[in-house]
Design a protein around this motif. Sequence first.
Motif, PDB file in Angstrom:
ATOM      1  N   ILE A 101       4.608   1.563   5.604  1.00 50.65           N
ATOM      2  CA  ILE A 101       4.087   2.830   5.818  1.00 50.65           C
ATOM      3  C   ILE A 101       4.513   3.380   5.559  1.00 50.65           C
ATOM      4  O   ILE A 101       4.287   4.392   4.635  1.00 50.65           O
ATOM      5  N   ASP A 102       5.594   3.671   5.928  1.00 54.70           N
ATOM      6  CA  ASP A 102       6.842   5.196   6.185  1.00 54.70           C
ATOM      7  C   ASP A 102       7.187   4.908   4.704  1.00 54.70           C
ATOM      8  O   ASP A 102       7.758   6.077   4.753  1.00 54.70           O
ATOM      9  N   HIS A 105       5.410   6.270   2.560  1.00 59.64           N
ATOM     10  CA  HIS A 105       5.354   8.233   2.149  1.00 59.64           C
ATOM     11  C   HIS A 105       6.317   8.566   1.923  1.00 59.64           C
ATOM     12  O   HIS A 105       6.464   9.373   1.431  1.00 59.64           O
ATOM     13  N   ARG A 106       7.711   8.249   2.909  1.00 55.23           N
ATOM     14  CA  ARG A 106       8.343   8.645   2.456  1.00 55.23           C
ATOM     15  C   ARG A 106       9.635   8.516   0.706  1.00 55.23           C
ATOM     16  O   ARG A 106      10.071   9.440  -0.191  1.00 55.23           O
ATOM     17  N   VAL A 108       7.024   9.102  -1.934  1.00 54.54           N
ATOM     18  CA  VAL A 108       6.707  10.145  -2.145  1.00 54.54           C
ATOM     19  C   VAL A 108       6.884  11.374  -1.848  1.00 54.54           C
ATOM     20  O   VAL A 108       6.727  11.713  -3.358  1.00 54.54           O
ATOM     21  N   ALA A 109       7.081  11.920  -0.532  1.00 55.15           N
ATOM     22  CA  ALA A 109       7.997  12.667  -0.543  1.00 55.15           C
ATOM     23  C   ALA A 109       9.125  13.176  -1.804  1.00 55.15           C
ATOM     24  O   ALA A 109       9.653  14.247  -2.029  1.00 55.15           O
ATOM     25  N   LEU A 117       0.183  10.353  -3.383  1.00 57.25           N
ATOM     26  CA  LEU A 117      -0.300   9.740  -2.638  1.00 57.25           C
ATOM     27  C   LEU A 117      -2.582   9.427  -2.523  1.00 57.25           C
ATOM     28  O   LEU A 117      -2.319  10.858  -3.113  1.00 57.25           O
ATOM     29  N   ARG A 119      -6.346   7.522  -2.640  1.00 52.40           N
ATOM     30  CA  ARG A 119      -6.972   6.679  -1.400  1.00 52.40           C
ATOM     31  C   ARG A 119      -7.830   6.338  -1.586  1.00 52.40           C
ATOM     32  O   ARG A 119      -8.449   5.423  -1.640  1.00 52.40           O
ATOM     33  N   SER A 135      -0.249   6.938  -5.692  1.00 53.57           N
ATOM     34  CA  SER A 135       0.321   5.988  -5.387  1.00 53.57           C
ATOM     35  C   SER A 135      -0.931   5.115  -3.586  1.00 53.57           C
ATOM     36  O   SER A 135      -0.729   6.225  -3.101  1.00 53.57           O
ATOM     37  N   LEU A 137      -1.835   2.188  -0.692  1.00 54.45           N
ATOM     38  CA  LEU A 137      -1.197   1.609   0.356  1.00 54.45           C
ATOM     39  C   LEU A 137      -1.685  -0.248  -0.125  1.00 54.45           C
ATOM     40  O   LEU A 137      -3.715   0.083   0.255  1.00 54.45           O
ATOM     41  N   LEU A 158      -3.899   5.687   8.036  1.00 55.45           N
ATOM     42  CA  LEU A 158      -3.186   5.518   7.916  1.00 55.45           C
ATOM     43  C   LEU A 158      -3.063   5.803   6.489  1.00 55.45           C
ATOM     44  O   LEU A 158      -2.032   5.766   5.197  1.00 55.45           O
ATOM     45  N   GLY A 159      -4.090   5.139   5.698  1.00 52.72           N
ATOM     46  CA  GLY A 159      -3.842   5.136   3.985  1.00 52.72           C
ATOM     47  C   GLY A 159      -3.589   3.985   3.715  1.00 52.72           C
ATOM     48  O   GLY A 159      -4.187   3.747   2.158  1.00 52.72           O
TER      49      GLY A 159
END
Length: 365
Positions: A101-102, A105-106, A108-109, A117, A119, A135, A137, A158-159
């Motif tokens: 998951i991390d 997120h990274r 996308v950042a 991101l 949902r 994006s 998950l 957390l999405g």
Amino acid sequence: MNPAASSSPHPAARLAVTGDPTVRSALEKALVFDGHNDLAWESRVEAAYATDGLGEVAPHGRFHTDVPRLRRGGVGAQFWSVFVPTSLAGADAVEATLEQIDFVHRLVAAYPDDLALARTGDDVRAVWADGKVASLLGAEGGHSIDDSLAVLRVLSRLGVAYMTLTHNDNTAWADSATDEPVHGGLTDLGRDVVREMNRLGMLVDLSHVATTTMHDALDVTAAPVIFSHSSCRAVTDHPRNVPDDVLLRLRDNGGVLMVAFVPSFLSESWARWRHGGEVGPEPRVTVQDVVDHIEHAREVMGVEHVGLGGDYDGFVRFPVGLEDVSTYPRVLEALATRGWSADDMAALAGGNALRVLDAVTSGGR
């Protein structure tokens, strides 16, 4: 009416590489919404979770996925699999899922001009309108929650938008398609998992599960379900594919089968060659094999219940002409030659997945 349709083209549609006017029209109505991509795990294995270089083609030499090729493929929404293998169990599986998951997120950042991101269905529409790739998950395998509804709830916070109930092995509460049956489908805990996913507004993903588990989940669920990356068993007799009796129930449930591009699922001769030690010439698998599965699913369920779930970076080889995420328009071009309309291709490409996401997330809390 196609729920993804709008009065003006999506800003990202012009980036897709296709010369077919019907395909171009389809992608102006709904960009590709792919059900399953394993870049996160491949990045762990090949690049220690590095995100640099993914703005360039083939940054680490073997990935099927990067930002430019997503754009050329007309991809407007991607379920990124936050997968861990069943060799990781208990707290180790939970920890590795959090690392996955991390990574997303990274990722996308790292590419904020291209990725965002999402949902819910409304999130996807907003991202599309901004010209980016939505994006989302998806957790691949119930072992990621370590038999804990509390962990499931945390993943949702957390999405994580879907969870595949099993991967290649049974969980303590659900039988897998590729393991020896133990439970006869879902246990009481498995049924509670499905109910809790319904409550949370998470998509129940039935790829990888045994046929008995498919039926049990369809008995329990109060919301549409998906198969994020599976194909049709009537076309190719593979345990990871979906039999017609389940497809009929999926139609009645309002869900969607997202057809996978994995050669083993598309061609029995290829599967025999692969599992027989790859002796002799490799059987040829092409975009036409993918189209055969798509058209069978449409014949059984109607076009409203079919989508795309390539499984890129989740397998080594893909069909000729479908080698990476830039090639989705070739599937649509092949469908156009078989007489598909732009509206039907738009439903397949992204409209159906968006409709199901709307239906499930609107009821979650």
